[in-house]
Design an enzyme around this catalytic site. Structure first.
Site, PDB file in Angstrom:
ATOM      1  N   THR A 165       0.805  -1.210   0.000  1.00  0.00           N
ATOM      2  CA  THR A 165       0.000   0.000   0.000  1.00  0.00           C
ATOM      3  C   THR A 165       0.843   1.268   0.000  1.00  0.00           C
ATOM      4  OG1 THR A 165      -1.611  -1.269   1.237  1.00  0.00           O
ATOM      5  CG2 THR A 165      -1.900   1.116   1.263  1.00  0.00           C
ATOM      6  N   THR A 198       1.827  -3.263   8.223  1.00  0.00           N
ATOM      7  CA  THR A 198       1.690  -3.958   9.501  1.00  0.00           C
ATOM      8  C   THR A 198       3.029  -4.557   9.929  1.00  0.00           C
ATOM      9  OG1 THR A 198      -0.603  -4.473   8.991  1.00  0.00           O
ATOM     10  CG2 THR A 198       0.446  -5.838  10.676  1.00  0.00           C
ATOM     11  N   THR A 227      -0.803  -3.381 -11.956  1.00  0.00           N
ATOM     12  CA  THR A 227      -0.211  -4.384 -11.050  1.00  0.00           C
ATOM     13  C   THR A 227       0.788  -5.291 -11.766  1.00  0.00           C
ATOM     14  OG1 THR A 227      -2.138  -5.778 -11.492  1.00  0.00           O
ATOM     15  CG2 THR A 227      -2.150  -4.543  -9.429  1.00  0.00           C
ATOM     16  N   ARG A 305      -5.734 -13.158   3.780  1.00  0.00           N
ATOM     17  CA  ARG A 305      -7.199 -12.996   3.756  1.00  0.00           C
ATOM     18  C   ARG A 305      -7.864 -14.092   4.591  1.00  0.00           C
ATOM     19  NH1 ARG A 305      -8.183 -10.625  -2.457  1.00  0.00           N
ATOM     20  NH2 ARG A 305      -7.284  -8.594  -1.940  1.00  0.00           N
ATOM     21  N   ARG A 330     -25.858 -12.270  35.347  1.00  0.00           N
ATOM     22  CA  ARG A 330     -26.428 -10.950  35.576  1.00  0.00           C
ATOM     23  C   ARG A 330     -27.931 -11.044  35.867  1.00  0.00           C
ATOM     24  NH1 ARG A 330     -25.927  -5.688  37.051  1.00  0.00           N
ATOM     25  NH2 ARG A 330     -27.137  -4.283  35.748  1.00  0.00           N
ATOM     26  N   LYS A 342     -45.117  -6.356  40.212  1.00  0.00           N
ATOM     27  CA  LYS A 342     -43.931  -5.570  40.576  1.00  0.00           C
ATOM     28  C   LYS A 342     -43.119  -6.248  41.683  1.00  0.00           C
ATOM     29  CE  LYS A 342     -44.893  -2.560  37.514  1.00  0.00           C
ATOM     30  NZ  LYS A 342     -44.323  -2.868  36.205  1.00  0.00           N
ATOM     31  N   THR A 426     -25.336  -7.374  24.916  1.00  0.00           N
ATOM     32  CA  THR A 426     -25.802  -8.280  25.975  1.00  0.00           C
ATOM     33  C   THR A 426     -25.409  -7.756  27.353  1.00  0.00           C
ATOM     34  OG1 THR A 426     -25.472 -10.099  24.429  1.00  0.00           O
ATOM     35  CG2 THR A 426     -25.767 -10.709  26.732  1.00  0.00           C
ATOM     36  N   GLU A 452      -6.358  -6.056   4.017  1.00  0.00           N
ATOM     37  CA  GLU A 452      -6.315  -7.215   3.094  1.00  0.00           C
ATOM     38  C   GLU A 452      -7.432  -7.165   2.057  1.00  0.00           C
ATOM     39  OE1 GLU A 452      -4.013  -8.921   2.475  1.00  0.00           O
ATOM     40  OE2 GLU A 452      -2.767  -8.758   4.264  1.00  0.00           O
TER      41      GLU A 452
HETATM   42  C1  ST9 Z   1      -2.593  -5.424   4.423  1.00  0.00           C
HETATM   43  C2  ST9 Z   1      -1.913  -5.981   5.637  1.00  0.00           C
HETATM   44  O1  ST9 Z   1      -3.706  -4.975   4.413  1.00  0.00           O
HETATM   45  C3  ST9 Z   1      -2.903  -6.497   6.680  1.00  0.00           C
HETATM   46  C4  ST9 Z   1      -2.317  -7.251   7.836  1.00  0.00           C
HETATM   47  C5  ST9 Z   1      -1.352  -8.248   7.442  1.00  0.00           C
HETATM   48  C6  ST9 Z   1      -0.817  -9.023   8.582  1.00  0.00           C
HETATM   49  C7  ST9 Z   1       0.411  -9.700   8.178  1.00  0.00           C
HETATM   50  C8  ST9 Z   1       0.163 -11.145   8.058  1.00  0.00           C
HETATM   51  C9  ST9 Z   1       0.997 -11.751   7.017  1.00  0.00           C
HETATM   52  C10 ST9 Z   1       0.666 -13.171   6.898  1.00  0.00           C
HETATM   53  C11 ST9 Z   1       1.440 -13.771   5.859  1.00  0.00           C
HETATM   54  C12 ST9 Z   1       1.843 -15.143   6.133  1.00  0.00           C
HETATM   55  C13 ST9 Z   1       2.341 -15.733   4.903  1.00  0.00           C
HETATM   56  C14 ST9 Z   1       2.273 -17.214   4.921  1.00  0.00           C
HETATM   57  C15 ST9 Z   1       1.938 -17.751   3.564  1.00  0.00           C
HETATM   58  C16 ST9 Z   1       2.244 -19.162   3.368  1.00  0.00           C
HETATM   59  C17 ST9 Z   1       1.842 -19.613   2.012  1.00  0.00           C
HETATM   60  C18 ST9 Z   1       2.561 -20.783   1.508  1.00  0.00           C
HETATM   61  N1  ST9 Z   1      -6.267 -14.239  -6.046  1.00  0.00           N
HETATM   62  O2  ST9 Z   1      -7.781  -8.506 -11.425  1.00  0.00           O
HETATM   63  P1  ST9 Z   1      -6.460  -7.904 -11.733  1.00  0.00           P
HETATM   64  C19 ST9 Z   1      -3.416 -11.200  -9.061  1.00  0.00           C
HETATM   65  S1  ST9 Z   1      -1.699  -5.470   3.007  1.00  0.00           S
HETATM   66  C20 ST9 Z   1      -5.065 -14.478  -6.589  1.00  0.00           C
HETATM   67  O3  ST9 Z   1      -6.219  -7.418 -13.134  1.00  0.00           O
HETATM   68  P2  ST9 Z   1      -5.846  -5.234 -10.830  1.00  0.00           P
HETATM   69  C21 ST9 Z   1      -3.241 -12.108 -10.249  1.00  0.00           C
HETATM   70  O4  ST9 Z   1      -1.875 -12.396 -10.392  1.00  0.00           O
HETATM   71  C22 ST9 Z   1      -2.666  -4.664   1.752  1.00  0.00           C
HETATM   72  N2  ST9 Z   1      -4.462 -13.578  -7.399  1.00  0.00           N
HETATM   73  O5  ST9 Z   1      -6.208  -6.779 -10.680  1.00  0.00           O
HETATM   74  C23 ST9 Z   1      -3.746 -11.232 -11.369  1.00  0.00           C
HETATM   75  O6  ST9 Z   1      -3.240 -11.615 -12.618  1.00  0.00           O
HETATM   76  P3  ST9 Z   1      -4.140 -12.607 -13.536  1.00  0.00           P
HETATM   77  C24 ST9 Z   1      -3.658  -5.561   1.155  1.00  0.00           C
HETATM   78  C25 ST9 Z   1      -5.083 -12.430  -7.680  1.00  0.00           C
HETATM   79  O7  ST9 Z   1      -7.031  -4.502 -11.379  1.00  0.00           O
HETATM   80  C26 ST9 Z   1      -3.209  -9.886 -10.973  1.00  0.00           C
HETATM   81  O8  ST9 Z   1      -3.298  -9.857  -9.558  1.00  0.00           O
HETATM   82  N3  ST9 Z   1      -4.110  -4.983  -0.093  1.00  0.00           N
HETATM   83  C27 ST9 Z   1      -6.342 -12.139  -7.165  1.00  0.00           C
HETATM   84  O9  ST9 Z   1      -4.563  -5.047 -11.516  1.00  0.00           O
HETATM   85  C28 ST9 Z   1      -3.977  -8.720 -11.564  1.00  0.00           C
HETATM   86  O10 ST9 Z   1      -5.340  -8.956 -11.332  1.00  0.00           O
HETATM   87  C29 ST9 Z   1      -4.973  -5.621  -0.852  1.00  0.00           C
HETATM   88  O11 ST9 Z   1      -5.441  -6.694  -0.532  1.00  0.00           O
HETATM   89  C30 ST9 Z   1      -6.932 -13.099  -6.304  1.00  0.00           C
HETATM   90  N4  ST9 Z   1      -8.111 -12.899  -5.726  1.00  0.00           N
HETATM   91  O12 ST9 Z   1      -5.649  -4.856  -9.306  1.00  0.00           O
HETATM   92  C31 ST9 Z   1      -5.309  -4.955  -2.153  1.00  0.00           C
HETATM   93  N5  ST9 Z   1      -6.717 -10.929  -7.599  1.00  0.00           N
HETATM   94  O13 ST9 Z   1      -5.441 -11.925 -13.709  1.00  0.00           O
HETATM   95  C32 ST9 Z   1      -6.763  -4.943  -2.432  1.00  0.00           C
HETATM   96  C33 ST9 Z   1      -5.727 -10.470  -8.368  1.00  0.00           C
HETATM   97  O14 ST9 Z   1      -3.372 -12.736 -14.799  1.00  0.00           O
HETATM   98  N6  ST9 Z   1      -7.004  -4.714  -3.839  1.00  0.00           N
HETATM   99  N7  ST9 Z   1      -4.725 -11.357  -8.427  1.00  0.00           N
HETATM  100  O15 ST9 Z   1      -4.269 -13.877 -12.790  1.00  0.00           O
HETATM  101  C34 ST9 Z   1      -7.222  -5.738  -4.724  1.00  0.00           C
HETATM  102  O16 ST9 Z   1      -7.214  -6.898  -4.350  1.00  0.00           O
HETATM  103  C35 ST9 Z   1      -7.506  -5.323  -6.142  1.00  0.00           C
HETATM  104  O17 ST9 Z   1      -8.591  -6.079  -6.599  1.00  0.00           O
HETATM  105  C36 ST9 Z   1      -6.295  -5.551  -7.090  1.00  0.00           C
HETATM  106  C37 ST9 Z   1      -6.715  -4.930  -8.427  1.00  0.00           C
HETATM  107  C38 ST9 Z   1      -5.095  -4.818  -6.534  1.00  0.00           C
HETATM  108  C39 ST9 Z   1      -5.973  -7.010  -7.255  1.00  0.00           C
END
Ligand code: ST9
Length: 621
Positions: A165, A198, A227, A305, A330, A342, A426, A452
């Site tokens: 972000t 974060t 992106t 997510r 309570r 009453k 509650t 997210e």
């Molecule tokens: C935040 C932090 O909010 C919050 C707290 C975090 C706490 C930290 C915890 C960390 C935990 C991590 C642990 C890791 C462990 C993992 C282990 C795993 C082994 N699904 O539709 P397009 C991709 S951070 C998958 O054209 P736009 C895809 O590559 C801030 N992929 O989008 C796609 O290409 P294609 C969070 C997806 O119009 C490409 O993106 N911020 C998905 O260019 C382009 O897609 C946000 O979440 C999906 N659902 O951009 C941003 N969607 O199509 C929110 C897209 O070829 N905004 N891709 O496949 C969005 O999500 C927007 O819709 C956008 C739009 C940016 C995707």
């Protein structure tokens, strides 16, 4: 006693009775992990969560981290440090890691059950503990150099962040302007400012690795608009020796330049991160040496997510159980049936019809959404198992993709609203004061609908990507499964009315989707009576669809649970178990009778949508 109230019985019901996870345990990659071990893990985590993790929950809210703008450093509250250390020392983060990284592989269904307990007790501990998980993503995508970095990150338990972000690029990540400039030695210099990051600064770990989306500058074939032009870089806070992992003593030029003052979850630092300050460059490494940033970052986002949805639902669960406890003790007012007298004795508030309505509403949503999370996790079990056997379970991958925005978007919306309108309520006025954890739950849970990807983003993701782009394949398979349950005669006559309500909900959701598809088609130039503005009719309904589909799936899972419970009630059971199963049947009935019928009204609204609100002059708002 701490604030946290867990519900391990319902977790094990989901895992072993509803979702038959015994079919996965003790086999393949989980050969060493049997039913008893899994339950023992859950019991240990439950104990840790209810004691050491929960112990700092209120204190670290009242005495949040302190930021020093001169040194760019953050000092964490001592109580929180103890909780964090207890979690890391217990080593539960290893359940999410592969054996190559020193992990103890477990199926995602068990991982998310463990996560519920930690997130319900102290969500920030779980989030600060994400460093090794981020190391896993580096490992999966990395070169040999990156894998070495991942190993060091896990071994030394460094912190990590996901850095997308920017001040002017929140939901619209593709508008990001942070640049990456290639250097002769193969590294990159990152320049720009990121916001709302974060865990970007704290004194819990000796180092922090930031995973940063930036746009490569002057590189052929990379760095275009949107992106797809973003690449992912590993940017350490401190430089380190790639062989030993020891810090070299050199500070990299990535500094926290602000920490937000927030409504809730105050102990989780939310930072402004500036790259390249006072002539000190912010050096980074391109992950995997490929320009595939957004897809790599989405591996993290998908996990995060799921985490946010689980956090929200875990908070509602402890909120409900605290409210239940309060309602049982309570004393206030007479029984409604004696209210004319009453002198009638005052009763505990659990005797009042409106409190019962509220408690059963909380209980049914908590149980439905816990099932939603663990059902999704069980689909992830299928994805992981197929991958590990060298194949792909495409049906499971599609279904997981469909369910993720529902877990996150629906789970967070329902939880945050119910925490405020029912759990806190509650307690009456006592819910508003800091003597009880409810006011903090409400403050801490609000963020779940925002980060997210906001609820609006989840709704759009659900409709445009997970339904339309998927050509309805996952949705079709899920609908068929729900339809088969309705037709199955489940409940042996005792759930007949509820199954009919589920069928009507299924029809209504189908009709909402059909009308949205029609609106979408009529917005495409060249189609009969095309009007590009009809896309707004879709946009006016994406959040509605997210919510009704969530209700439908929860209703289905609750009724499946009720079927199992009714069966169990035919056996001779100890008192507590009998009440548990009766409660399962009651929540399913309540949800079917009081929540599912509302979907019919949503259908009427969706089908009657017009562009009136879009045509309205801004000044009329
Ligand atoms: C935040 C932090 O909010 C919050 C707290 C975090 C706490 C930290 C915890 C960390 C935990 C991590 C642990 C890791 C462990 C993992 C282990 C795993 C082994 N699904 O539709 P397009 C991709 S951070 C998958 O054209 P736009 C895809 O590559 C801030 N992929 O989008 C796609 O290409 P294609 C969070 C997806 O119009 C490409 O993106 N911020 C998905 O260019 C382009 O897609 C946000 O979440 C999906 N659902 O951009 C941003 N969607 O199509 C929110 C897209 O070829 N905004 N891709 O496949 C969005 O999500 C927007 O819709 C956008 C739009 C940016 C995707």
């Amino acid at each position: 006693m701490t604030h946290y109230r867990s519900n391990l019985r319902d977790i094990t019901f989901n895992l072993f009775e509803l979702l038959d996870r015994d079919a996965v345990l003790g086999t393949g990659p989980y050969a060493d992990l049997d039913h008893e071990t899994a339950v023992a893990v859950l019991e240990e985590v439950e104990h840790l969560a209810s004691t050491e993790l929960a112990a700092s929950f209120a204190d670290s809210d009242r005495r949040p981290p302190v930021f020093d703008p001169q040194t760019h450093a953050v000092t964490m509250p001592e109580s929180f440090k103890r909780s964090y250390r207890a979690y890391m020392n217990a080593g539960w983060f290893r359940l999410e890691l592969p054996a190559e990284l020193g992990g103890q592989p477990t199926p995602p269904s068990l991982q998310w059950s463990v996560a519920e307990l930690a997130l319900g007790a102290n969500p920030a501990v779980y989030m600060y503990a994400s460093g090794p998980g981020l190391g896993h993503v580096i490992y999966l995508n990395g070169t040999q150099r990156d894998r070495r970095i991942a190993q060091i990150m896990v071994d030394r338990q460094w912190g990590g962040t996901m850095v997308l972000t920017e001040p002017d690029a929140g939901s619209d990540v593709g508008a990001g302007r942070t640049r990456a400039i290639p250097q002769p030695d193969g590294s990159w210099h990152i320049e720009g400012v990121k916001r709302f990051i974060t865990s970007a600064e704290h004194d819990l770990t000796e180092n922090i690795l930031h995973l940063v989306l930036a746009r490569p500058y002057g590189v052929e074939g990379a760095g275009g608009p949107g992106t797809k032009g973003l690449s992912l870089f590993i940017v350490p806070k401190y430089d380190f020796d790639l062989d030993t992992g020891e810090l070299t003593g050199e500070r990299n030029g990535v500094f926290v330049t602000g920490v937000e003052k927030k409504m809730g979850i105050k102990v989780s630092t939310t930072c402004e991160l500036t790259f390249g300050i006072d002539g000190v460059p912010a050096k980074g490494y391109l992950l995997g040496d490929v320009h595939n940033g957004i897809a790599q970052m989405f591996q993290i986002i998908e996990h995060a997510r799921m985490m946010v949805g689980t956090k929200a639902i875990a908070t509602l669960s402890t909120g409900y159980l605290n409210a239940l406890e309060y309602a049982k003790t309570r004393v206030q007012g007479p029984d409604l049936a004696q209210s004319a007298d009453k002198t009638a004795p005052r009763v505990r508030i659990i005797s009042h019809p409106d409190i019962r309505r509220s408690l059963m509403t909380q209980k049914s949503f908590v149980e439905g959404m816990r099932s939603l999370v663990l059902y999704t996790a069980s689909i992830q079990d299928r994805v992981v198992l197929a991958k590990q056997s060298g194949t792909a379970d495409v049906g499971a991958e599609r279904l997981n993709d469909l369910l993720l925005p529902i877990v996150k978007g629906y789970g967070s919306e329902r939880s945050w609203v119910l925490l405020g309108t029912e759990s806190l309520q509650t307690f009456g006025g006592s819910g508003f004061v800091a003597d009880y954890p409810l006011e903090q739950y409400v403050r801490d849970a609000k963020i779940d609908t925002l980060y997210e990807g906001t609820t609006a983003i989840q709704g759009q993701d659900l409709f445009f990507r997970k339904i339309i782009r998927d050509r309805g394949q996952a949705l079709g398979a899920l609908s068929e499964e729900i339809g088969a349950f309705v037709a199955s005669g489940a409940g042996n006559g005792q759930l007949k009315e509820e199954r009919e309500l589920l069928q009507r909900a299924l029809d209504d959701v189908g009709a909402i989707i059909a009308s949205m598809v029609g609106q979408l088609q009529s917005s495409v130039p060249g189609s009969p009576s095309a009007d590009v503005r009809n896309i707004y009719l879709v946009g006016l309904n994406t959040t509605r669809l997210l919510m009704v589909l969530g209700d439908l799936i929860c209703g289905w899972l609750l009724l499946r649970s009720a079927e199992i419970a009714l069966d169990a009630l035919n056996r001779d059971l100890p008192e507590a178990e009998k009440h548990f199963y009766e409660g399962k049947v009651a929540s399913a009935r309540w949800f079917a009778r009081t929540v599912l019928p509302k979907i019919s009204a949503e259908r009427v609204i969706a089908e009657g949508t017009d562009n009136g609100v879009m045509d309205l002059a801004e000044m009329a708002f």
